[in-house]
Design a protein around this motif. Structure first.
Motif, PDB file in Angstrom:
ATOM      1  N   LEU A  38      10.768  -1.904  14.637  1.00  0.00           N
ATOM      2  CA  LEU A  38      10.073  -3.164  14.361  1.00  0.00           C
ATOM      3  C   LEU A  38       9.320  -3.812  15.593  1.00  0.00           C
ATOM      4  N   ALA A  39       9.830  -3.424  16.644  1.00  0.00           N
ATOM      5  CA  ALA A  39       9.281  -4.000  17.799  1.00  0.00           C
ATOM      6  C   ALA A  39       7.980  -3.210  18.048  1.00  0.00           C
ATOM      7  N   ILE A  40       8.061  -1.908  17.740  1.00  0.00           N
ATOM      8  CA  ILE A  40       6.463  -1.089  17.757  1.00  0.00           C
ATOM      9  C   ILE A  40       5.528  -1.857  16.905  1.00  0.00           C
ATOM     10  N   LEU A  41       5.980  -2.097  15.419  1.00  0.00           N
ATOM     11  CA  LEU A  41       5.145  -2.573  14.475  1.00  0.00           C
ATOM     12  C   LEU A  41       4.675  -3.966  14.766  1.00  0.00           C
ATOM     13  N   VAL A  42       5.669  -4.731  15.276  1.00  0.00           N
ATOM     14  CA  VAL A  42       5.145  -6.229  15.747  1.00  0.00           C
ATOM     15  C   VAL A  42       3.849  -6.201  16.837  1.00  0.00           C
ATOM     16  N   THR A  43       4.165  -5.229  17.780  1.00  0.00           N
ATOM     17  CA  THR A  43       3.437  -4.929  18.803  1.00  0.00           C
ATOM     18  C   THR A  43       1.868  -4.459  18.424  1.00  0.00           C
ATOM     19  N   VAL A  44       1.962  -3.414  17.432  1.00  0.00           N
ATOM     20  CA  VAL A  44       0.663  -3.168  16.860  1.00  0.00           C
ATOM     21  C   VAL A  44      -0.193  -4.229  16.167  1.00  0.00           C
ATOM     22  N   PHE A  45       0.635  -4.802  15.366  1.00  0.00           N
ATOM     23  CA  PHE A  45       0.057  -6.141  14.580  1.00  0.00           C
ATOM     24  C   PHE A  45      -0.434  -7.210  15.401  1.00  0.00           C
ATOM     25  N   SER A  46       0.299  -7.192  16.778  1.00  0.00           N
ATOM     26  CA  SER A  46      -0.336  -8.220  17.565  1.00  0.00           C
ATOM     27  C   SER A  46      -1.579  -8.063  18.223  1.00  0.00           C
ATOM     28  N   HIS A  47      -2.014  -6.924  17.878  1.00  0.00           N
ATOM     29  CA  HIS A  47      -3.142  -6.192  18.722  1.00  0.00           C
ATOM     30  C   HIS A  47      -4.512  -6.020  17.489  1.00  0.00           C
ATOM     31  N   ILE A  48      -3.966  -5.969  16.482  1.00  0.00           N
ATOM     32  CA  ILE A  48      -5.034  -5.611  15.373  1.00  0.00           C
ATOM     33  C   ILE A  48      -4.765  -6.786  14.290  1.00  0.00           C
ATOM     34  N   SER A  49      -5.889  -7.194  13.680  1.00  0.00           N
ATOM     35  CA  SER A  49      -5.861  -8.198  12.652  1.00  0.00           C
ATOM     36  C   SER A  49      -5.639  -7.725  11.346  1.00  0.00           C
ATOM     37  N   LEU A  50      -5.143  -8.283  10.426  1.00  0.00           N
ATOM     38  CA  LEU A  50      -4.817  -7.774   8.858  1.00  0.00           C
ATOM     39  C   LEU A  50      -6.072  -7.182   8.457  1.00  0.00           C
ATOM     40  N   ALA A  51      -7.308  -7.698   8.773  1.00  0.00           N
ATOM     41  CA  ALA A  51      -8.317  -6.975   8.080  1.00  0.00           C
ATOM     42  C   ALA A  51      -8.528  -5.566   8.718  1.00  0.00           C
ATOM     43  N   GLU A  52      -8.375  -5.642  10.071  1.00  0.00           N
ATOM     44  CA  GLU A  52      -8.498  -4.261  10.564  1.00  0.00           C
ATOM     45  C   GLU A  52      -7.285  -3.095  10.012  1.00  0.00           C
ATOM     46  N   ALA A  53      -6.232  -3.979   9.998  1.00  0.00           N
ATOM     47  CA  ALA A  53      -5.285  -2.907   9.368  1.00  0.00           C
ATOM     48  C   ALA A  53      -5.434  -2.210   7.996  1.00  0.00           C
ATOM     49  N   LEU A  54      -6.033  -3.280   7.086  1.00  0.00           N
ATOM     50  CA  LEU A  54      -6.477  -2.854   5.775  1.00  0.00           C
ATOM     51  C   LEU A  54      -7.690  -1.663   5.827  1.00  0.00           C
ATOM     52  N   HIS A  55      -8.710  -1.838   6.684  1.00  0.00           N
ATOM     53  CA  HIS A  55      -9.747  -0.985   6.956  1.00  0.00           C
ATOM     54  C   HIS A  55      -9.100   0.226   7.508  1.00  0.00           C
ATOM     55  N   LEU A  56      -7.856  -0.002   8.541  1.00  0.00           N
ATOM     56  CA  LEU A  56      -7.318   1.527   8.981  1.00  0.00           C
ATOM     57  C   LEU A  56      -7.022   2.167   7.774  1.00  0.00           C
ATOM     58  N   PHE A  57      -6.223   1.558   6.747  1.00  0.00           N
ATOM     59  CA  PHE A  57      -5.534   2.244   5.557  1.00  0.00           C
ATOM     60  C   PHE A  57      -6.742   2.826   4.778  1.00  0.00           C
ATOM     61  N   ALA A  58      -7.906   2.285   4.718  1.00  0.00           N
ATOM     62  CA  ALA A  58      -8.970   2.768   4.054  1.00  0.00           C
ATOM     63  C   ALA A  58      -9.772   4.005   4.635  1.00  0.00           C
ATOM     64  N   SER A  59      -9.555   4.063   5.925  1.00  0.00           N
ATOM     65  CA  SER A  59     -10.180   5.236   6.807  1.00  0.00           C
ATOM     66  C   SER A  59      -9.301   6.244   6.397  1.00  0.00           C
ATOM     67  N   MET A  60      -8.221   6.533   6.157  1.00  0.00           N
ATOM     68  CA  MET A  60      -7.550   7.648   5.927  1.00  0.00           C
ATOM     69  C   MET A  60      -8.266   8.581   5.028  1.00  0.00           C
ATOM     70  N   PHE A  61      -9.167   7.925   3.956  1.00  0.00           N
ATOM     71  CA  PHE A  61      -9.591   8.645   2.678  1.00  0.00           C
ATOM     72  C   PHE A  61     -11.345   8.925   3.162  1.00  0.00           C
ATOM     73  N   ALA A  62     -11.556   8.562   4.447  1.00  0.00           N
ATOM     74  CA  ALA A  62     -12.944   8.998   4.853  1.00  0.00           C
ATOM     75  C   ALA A  62     -13.048  10.471   5.312  1.00  0.00           C
ATOM     76  N   GLY A  63     -13.943  11.103   4.461  1.00  0.00           N
ATOM     77  CA  GLY A  63     -14.173  12.465   4.534  1.00  0.00           C
ATOM     78  C   GLY A  63     -12.946  13.221   4.246  1.00  0.00           C
ATOM     79  N   ASN A  64     -11.966  12.690   3.338  1.00  0.00           N
ATOM     80  CA  ASN A  64     -10.876  13.351   3.189  1.00  0.00           C
ATOM     81  C   ASN A  64     -10.657  13.538   1.479  1.00  0.00           C
ATOM     82  N   ALA A  65     -11.044  14.183   1.114  1.00  0.00           N
ATOM     83  CA  ALA A  65     -11.155  14.269  -0.546  1.00  0.00           C
ATOM     84  C   ALA A  65      -9.779  14.676  -1.126  1.00  0.00           C
ATOM     85  N   VAL A  66      -8.926  13.721  -1.784  1.00  0.00           N
ATOM     86  CA  VAL A  66      -7.790  14.162  -2.372  1.00  0.00           C
ATOM     87  C   VAL A  66      -7.798  15.013  -3.536  1.00  0.00           C
ATOM     88  N   THR A  67      -7.989  16.203  -3.226  1.00  0.00           N
ATOM     89  CA  THR A  67      -8.046  17.289  -4.101  1.00  0.00           C
ATOM     90  C   THR A  67      -6.669  17.498  -4.923  1.00  0.00           C
TER      91      THR A  67
END
Length: 672
Positions: A175-204
């Motif tokens: 939990l301390a790691i997650l709180v630390t990460v979320f204290s440095h990135i916004s919710l919008a950045e976190a959602l964009h991060l999740f979306a970036s998983m699929f960038a250039g990665n077609a899920v065949t």
């Protein structure tokens, strides 16, 4: 039974049902399971990244939903099989004893690789604080495993309290790691991060299947809940359910997020051969500070080594259970005179992981791939076994419902037919064995599968059981699919796991054949889900010199009819089992196993096609409860035991001299 035996049984019952006496509640059960499954997050991100790259977090999240369904089944397994043993008990009782042996081989593969993978990963994390350890991680791991083997030989015991401390530290660190990460990135950045998983990665379709199968590594350790059944407080299903709810919440909050952040926020570290095995600690240092990084590294290392020791303990208990089931040689059970510990079992449980580490040269990703065979094999066999048990219950319940419908119709017409009387008697049997009776079979500790009479399939409750049944079937399909994918996609895992399983089954077959040639057939206890009309019930009791006369009489009287051999053992000795110990009174009752073996041998010669073997430790009313379930036409007992049998109401009792003139036996005949 003698009065002293009855008193001992009564004392045992009172101690058995004393709440909280040395047993684990939901929190401690959660701690033991989380101390195992919670360590998976430390090595899963790096191993999964090698296979699916940036999609590692997505596949862990996807598999989480199947994991939740799995927890529902494992909570039920914990309640149904209070003797422990997990997949061994489920498969043996629901399918066939040989499937129990196969399940034992699967779980042994799982334990071997858990010990190797967890210990090696723990050394890698410790090298974050002491980098000099990194190049020598393999040899240090072997030394630590050897030390754990020595400690188990000395007699070290698992402690649920220590597990609780370790689990809390690990969860708070996550939990301390997650709180630390979320204290440095916004919710919008976190959602964009999740979306970036699929960038250039077609899920065949192929990648989807491979990722789905591989992501189950994140949930290795779930099977340990079923190994805790003997030490759980009652009611077990409630305790296991609450414990697994805590597991789902804590793992669901941490594993998908930590896997996502560890792989997406550290692309360079994820591709580095050494740092790939330290991702969670490095994530803490990158977004926090050196103190958090060091704390995570040390706590992760300690918990991983602790999980490795848990796997060693679990493995040698499985070895002992398989030996008591007579699938493995008896030397496995031998204990040393100095410490009283099973040194051969401990040597095997420690030595095999060391050999595996040497074979793969300490490559963590290879160990992760090999893990899949035993883990998913055990999951699949457990799920299938539980589905079979549920199906049998539903079938038996439908038969009872039809009989009760006949009863109601007969009552409305003003007369009661013979079939209706049968239904009425069955209903009285439900009162003895279901929730409304004084002796609920859910409270039994002899390992019998819960009788179908415990469930009502009518109304809203029946609707839930139907939904639960089909959800279970879906779960079995998904888990088996993941296992099948890994069998093809990970040939090294298939080769290693298949070799160990085949070798183990070969030893089991040889051991079984040797016993058979010596005139002793290993016989597993069976279960009775429904009535066996027209059957013979042969009652055998502990230390009775006339048991073989009862067997001969029953077989001579059978005339092709089903025969049920009921062995009433000594009263249970009240004691608190050790963690991961398989506590099945039948497996420890050599007299019962020998007698059942003789009965099986004679039944085969007599060509009795339907025969069942039921084992029950003595308690008041034991014989009557089995009698109510079986509905035998003839109950055969030694003549001097008749006055001591309670709650059986035969239509007539006749006596005869047993074949060979050994003794007088009684036939208690009932026309149901």
């Amino acid at each position: 039974m003698q009065e002293s035996v009855t008193q001992a049984a009564t004392t045992d019952q009172s101690q058995e049902h004393q709440p909280g006496r040395g047993r684990l509640g939901p929190l401690l059960c959660w701690a033991v399971v989380f101390a195992d499954i919670g360590t998976s997050v430390y090595y899963t991100p790096g191993i999964l990244y090698v296979t699916v790259g940036k999609l590692a977090g997505f596949f862990v999240l996807l598999t989480t939903f199947v994991f939740i369904l799995l927890t529902l089944k494992y909570a039920e397994v914990s309640a149904r099989f209070p003797q422990g043993g997990g997949v061994v008990s489920v498969a043996a009782h629901a399918l066939n004893p040989w499937f129990g042996a196969l399940g034992g081989m699967f779980i042994l593969v799982d334990y071997f690789l858990t010990a190797a993978l967890s210990c090696l990963s723990g050394i890698f994390y410790f090298s974050v604080v002491f980098p000099v350890l990194g190049p020598n991680a393999l040899w240090i791991t072997i030394a630590v495993l050897t030390l754990l083997g020595i400690l188990n030989w000395i007699g070290i015991t698992e402690s649920a309290t220590v597990s609780l401390i370790g689990a809390l530290i690990a969860f708070v660190s996550d939990l301390a790691i997650l709180v630390t990460v979320f204290s440095h990135i916004s919710l919008a950045e976190a959602l964009h991060l999740f979306a970036s998983m699929f960038a250039g990665n077609a899920v065949t379709p192929v990648k989807l299947l491979v990722g789905f199968g591989g992501a189950f590594l994140a949930f290795s350790g779930l099977e340990s809940i079923s190994q805790l059944s003997p030490v759980m407080k009652t009611p077990r299903k409630k305790v296991a359910g609450l414990a697994l709810l805590l597991v789902v919440v804590t793992i669901g909050l941490t594993s998908p997020l930590l896997t996502t952040f560890s792989t997406l926020l550290q692309p360079q570290e994820a591709t580095d051969p050494l740092k790939n095995s330290q991702l969670v600690s490095l994530l803490a240092g990158h977004w926090g500070n050196i103190w958090l990084q060091s704390e995570v590294a040390i706590s992760a290392s300690a918990l991983l080594v602790f999980a490795s020791n848990t796997a060693i303990i679990g493995a040698y208990h499985v070895f002992m259970a398989l030996s008591r089931m007579e699938f493995l040689p008896s030397f496995v059970l031998k204990r040393n005179r100095l410490r009283g510990t099973p040194h051969y079992s401990i040597a095997l449980a420690t030595g095999v992981p060391i050999v595996v580490l040497l074979l793969v040269h300490g490559q963590l990703d290879l160990l992760g791939d090999m893990y899949a065979f035993g883990l998913l094999g055990a999951f699949s066999l457990t799920c299938l076994g539980l589905d079979v048990v549920r199906w049998r219950e539903r079938h038996a319940a439908r038969n009872r419902a039809a009989a009760l419908a006949e009863l109601r119709e007969s009552q409305q017409n003003g007369h009661v037919s013979r079939e209706a009387e049968l239904a009425l008697t069955a209903e009285s049997g439900l009162a003895l064995n279901g929730h409304h009776g004084p002796q609920s079979s859910r409270q039994s500790t002899h390992g019998e599968i819960v009788e179908s009479s415990e469930r009502s399939y009518e109304g809203w409750r029946g609707l839930w059981y139907t939904i639960d049944f089909y959800l279970g079937v879906v779960t079995t399909f998904l888990v088996t699919l993941a296992w099948s994918i890994n069998l093809v996609a990970k040939p090294l895992a298939t080769a290693f796991g298949g070799s160990v399983a085949l070798l183990g089954m070969g030893v089991a077959f040889y051991n079984y054949r040797s016993h058979r040639l010596m005139g002793r057939l290993p016989v597993p206890v069976t279960t009775i889900e429904d009535h066996l009309h027209g059957s013979i019930l042969a009652v055998l009791t502990a230390n009775n010199p006339h048991n073989e006369d009862v067997i001969r009489t029953a077989l001579q009287s059978a005339d092709g009819r089903p025969v049920v051999f009921l062995y009433v053992g000594e009263p249970r000795v009240a004691r608190t089992p050790r963690l991961f110990e398989v506590v099945d009174p039948y497996l420890e009752d050599e007299q019962a196993k020998e007698l059942f073996g003789k009965a099986e041998s004679q039944a085969r010669r007599a060509k009795i096609s339907t025969r069942r073997y039921v084992y029950r430790p003595y308690e008041p009313g034991t014989i009557a409860r089995v009698w109510q379930i079986v509905h035998p036409h003839d109950t055969i007992v030694p003549a001097d035991e008749v006055p001591r049998i309670e709650d059986i109401n035969p239509d007539r009792i006749s006596y005869e001299i047993s074949p060979g003139g050994g003794m007088q036996v009684a036939h208690m005949v009932k026309r149901w």
